[in-house]
Design a protein around this motif. Structure first.
Motif, PDB file in Angstrom:
ATOM      1  N   ARG A   1      11.912  12.979   5.630  1.00  0.00           N
ATOM      2  CA  ARG A   1      12.113  13.080   6.926  1.00  0.00           C
ATOM      3  C   ARG A   1      11.806  11.890   7.909  1.00  0.00           C
ATOM      4  O   ARG A   1      12.537  11.907   8.619  1.00  0.00           O
ATOM      5  CB  ARG A   1      12.275  14.653   7.719  1.00  0.00           C
ATOM      6  N   ALA A   2      10.679  11.830   7.191  1.00  0.00           N
ATOM      7  CA  ALA A   2      10.332  11.211   8.586  1.00  0.00           C
ATOM      8  C   ALA A   2      10.532   9.640   8.065  1.00  0.00           C
ATOM      9  O   ALA A   2      10.707   8.902   9.013  1.00  0.00           O
ATOM     10  CB  ALA A   2       8.842  11.010   8.134  1.00  0.00           C
ATOM     11  N   TYR A   3      11.223   9.260   6.978  1.00  0.00           N
ATOM     12  CA  TYR A   3      11.628   7.410   6.556  1.00  0.00           C
ATOM     13  C   TYR A   3      13.153   7.485   6.546  1.00  0.00           C
ATOM     14  O   TYR A   3      13.194   6.542   6.849  1.00  0.00           O
ATOM     15  CB  TYR A   3      11.034   7.662   5.197  1.00  0.00           C
ATOM     16  N   VAL A   4      13.302   8.694   6.389  1.00  0.00           N
ATOM     17  CA  VAL A   4      15.154   8.338   6.208  1.00  0.00           C
ATOM     18  C   VAL A   4      15.187   9.782   6.643  1.00  0.00           C
ATOM     19  O   VAL A   4      17.088  10.129   6.117  1.00  0.00           O
ATOM     20  CB  VAL A   4      15.737   8.446   4.711  1.00  0.00           C
TER      21      VAL A   4
ATOM     22  N   HIS B   1       0.533  -1.112  -0.004  1.00  0.00           N
ATOM     23  CA  HIS B   1      -0.112  -0.121   0.192  1.00  0.00           C
ATOM     24  C   HIS B   1       0.522   1.110   0.016  1.00  0.00           C
ATOM     25  O   HIS B   1       2.246   0.979   0.366  1.00  0.00           O
ATOM     26  CB  HIS B   1      -1.292  -0.130   0.843  1.00  0.00           C
ATOM     27  N   GLY B   2       0.171   2.068  -0.572  1.00  0.00           N
ATOM     28  CA  GLY B   2       0.861   3.415  -0.886  1.00  0.00           C
ATOM     29  C   GLY B   2       0.413   4.250   0.935  1.00  0.00           C
ATOM     30  O   GLY B   2      -0.247   3.518   1.626  1.00  0.00           O
ATOM     31  N   GLY B   3       0.995   5.788   0.773  1.00  0.00           N
ATOM     32  CA  GLY B   3       0.685   6.824   2.017  1.00  0.00           C
ATOM     33  C   GLY B   3       1.787   7.418   2.299  1.00  0.00           C
ATOM     34  O   GLY B   3       2.029   7.522   4.002  1.00  0.00           O
ATOM     35  N   GLY B   4       3.395   7.267   1.253  1.00  0.00           N
ATOM     36  CA  GLY B   4       4.016   8.498   2.366  1.00  0.00           C
ATOM     37  C   GLY B   4       5.288   7.492   3.472  1.00  0.00           C
ATOM     38  O   GLY B   4       5.932   8.653   3.682  1.00  0.00           O
ATOM     39  N   PHE B   5       4.632   6.502   3.445  1.00  0.00           N
ATOM     40  CA  PHE B   5       5.408   5.816   3.943  1.00  0.00           C
ATOM     41  C   PHE B   5       5.421   6.281   5.558  1.00  0.00           C
ATOM     42  O   PHE B   5       5.740   4.791   6.271  1.00  0.00           O
ATOM     43  CB  PHE B   5       6.964   5.733   3.922  1.00  0.00           C
TER      44      PHE B   5
ATOM     45  N   PRO C   1       7.517   7.858  11.156  1.00  0.00           N
ATOM     46  CA  PRO C   1       8.201   7.750  11.301  1.00  0.00           C
ATOM     47  C   PRO C   1       8.597   6.847  13.261  1.00  0.00           C
ATOM     48  O   PRO C   1       9.739   7.066  13.586  1.00  0.00           O
ATOM     49  CB  PRO C   1       8.996   8.888  12.408  1.00  0.00           C
ATOM     50  N   GLU C   2       8.014   6.674  13.305  1.00  0.00           N
ATOM     51  CA  GLU C   2       7.810   5.712  15.029  1.00  0.00           C
ATOM     52  C   GLU C   2       8.937   3.947  14.011  1.00  0.00           C
ATOM     53  O   GLU C   2       9.729   3.863  14.970  1.00  0.00           O
ATOM     54  CB  GLU C   2       6.304   4.514  14.888  1.00  0.00           C
TER      55      GLU C   2
ATOM     56  N   PRO D   1      15.669   0.361   7.656  1.00  0.00           N
ATOM     57  CA  PRO D   1      14.684   0.328   7.244  1.00  0.00           C
ATOM     58  C   PRO D   1      13.089  -1.095   7.942  1.00  0.00           C
ATOM     59  O   PRO D   1      13.220  -1.846   6.806  1.00  0.00           O
ATOM     60  CB  PRO D   1      15.867  -1.278   6.700  1.00  0.00           C
ATOM     61  N   ALA D   2      12.432  -0.972   8.503  1.00  0.00           N
ATOM     62  CA  ALA D   2      11.949  -1.111   9.094  1.00  0.00           C
ATOM     63  C   ALA D   2      10.652  -1.654   7.904  1.00  0.00           C
ATOM     64  O   ALA D   2      10.081  -2.196   7.728  1.00  0.00           O
ATOM     65  CB  ALA D   2      10.873  -0.237  10.555  1.00  0.00           C
TER      66      ALA D   2
END
Length: 313
Positions: free
Chosen positions: A212-215, A88-92, A124-125, A129-130
């Motif tokens: 920023r949230a993802y990486v 699914h999508g959702g900006g990670f 970002p929780e 690489p989760a």
């Protein structure tokens, strides 16, 4: 491969383009969250996913010290012609496997395939690489177990937006382990492939919070596991890329299509006029046309003959 945009544009009836043009002209422009506080507010306001009937089955894939929830949608006909791994999508940082239940039910019944949705961990929780770890675990499990679990070893992977990015990253990981050929193809809808913001395409999204949230914790975002545009792309399954002409990620998708082709892969890109990011999920004839094209491509990759194909109009 030609990069004339007109040559790469999908052929769409004029009335569908007019409808799309009018729809997007009257649609208020939106934007994603710019901070964790805004993200929290948006999550809180987001309604619960619509239920599908019959509902998806909830299971857990246990692999590599991970326990990844999956939602399995079986075709009501009981006939299974393949398995589609939907990311699914959702900006990670948003979305869920359950939010795709209705579209996955439609896909499963129309194509007579099993659809497996991955409940990967969100940033970002749980930053990189989760998410790719979770997606890889489920993909590898399918390569090994789809035949015994579902009665078919014919596999397709795909997703929209962040899901497309994760699907490609997953295939690269599987290729490095020698099992990417377990998937017959990848259907990638408007993914983002450069999160380093160093390429011209990447700089177009440099201010997006999802980066920023993802990486945001990673010093070098040119790592191929983060930005597949920098990866060694040889030996990947045939790929269909779908993107809108008005999508900020158009240039990113063109660049990725070029790199996939240069690496010797079978890649097709379809550009839809008048279409912005996420258009295949919008209530338009243009979106239905694009989805029907994706469905037909997936059936072909699954080895289903023209006589067997019955993609609804």
């Amino acid at each position: 491969m030609r990069f004339d945009l007109e040559a790469l544009s999908a052929v769409v009836p004029v009335d569908q383009l007019d409808e799309a043009r009018n729809f997007y002209a009257s649609r208020p422009s939106g934007h994603g969250p710019t901070s964790f506080d805004e993200l929290t507010e948006i999550r809180a306001r987001t309604p619960a996913p619509a239920p599908a009937e019959p509902p998806a089955l909830e299971e857990t894939v246990d692999r590599d010290d991970l326990r990844v929830p999956v939602r399995i949608t079986l075709p009501v006909s009981g006939r299974i012609r393949g398995v589609y791994l939907n990311i699914h999508g959702g900006g990670f940082y948003m979305g869920s496997a359950a939010r795709d239940d209705v579209s996955n039910r439609e896909l499963a019944d129309d194509l007579e395939i099993v659809v497996v949705g991955v409940g990967y961990r969100l940033s970002p929780e749980y930053p990189w690489p989760a998410a790719p770890d979770d997606c890889e675990a489920v993909a590898a499990w399918l390569v090994e177990n789809a035949a015994s679990h579902f009665g078919s070893s014919r596999l397709i992977i795909g997703g929209r937006s962040a899901g497309a990015s994760l699907a490609l990253t997953t295939l690269i990981r599987l290729r490095d382990k020698g099992v990417a050929d377990g998937f017959a193809g990848a259907a990638l809808q408007f993914g983002t492939y450069d999160m380093s913001v160093q390429t011209p395409a990447g700089r177009l999204i440099a201010d997006e919070y999802f980066l920023r949230a993802y990486v945001g914790h990673v010093a070098d975002r040119t790592a191929p596991d983060i930005s597949p545009i920098y990866a060694d792309l040889h030996g990947l399954p045939p790929t269909l890329m779908v993107v809108g002409r008005e999508d900020v990620l158009l240039e990113d998708n063109l660049a990725m299509a070029g790199r996939l082709s240069a690496a010797g892969n079978d890649v097709e890109i379809r550009i839809y006029p008048e279409a912005p990011h996420g258009f295949t999920g919008h209530p338009l004839a243009l979106a239905r046309t694009a989805r029907r094209g994706i469905d037909a491509w997936m059936l072909e990759r699954l080895g289903i003959s023209d006589a067997e194909q019955q993609v609804p109009s």
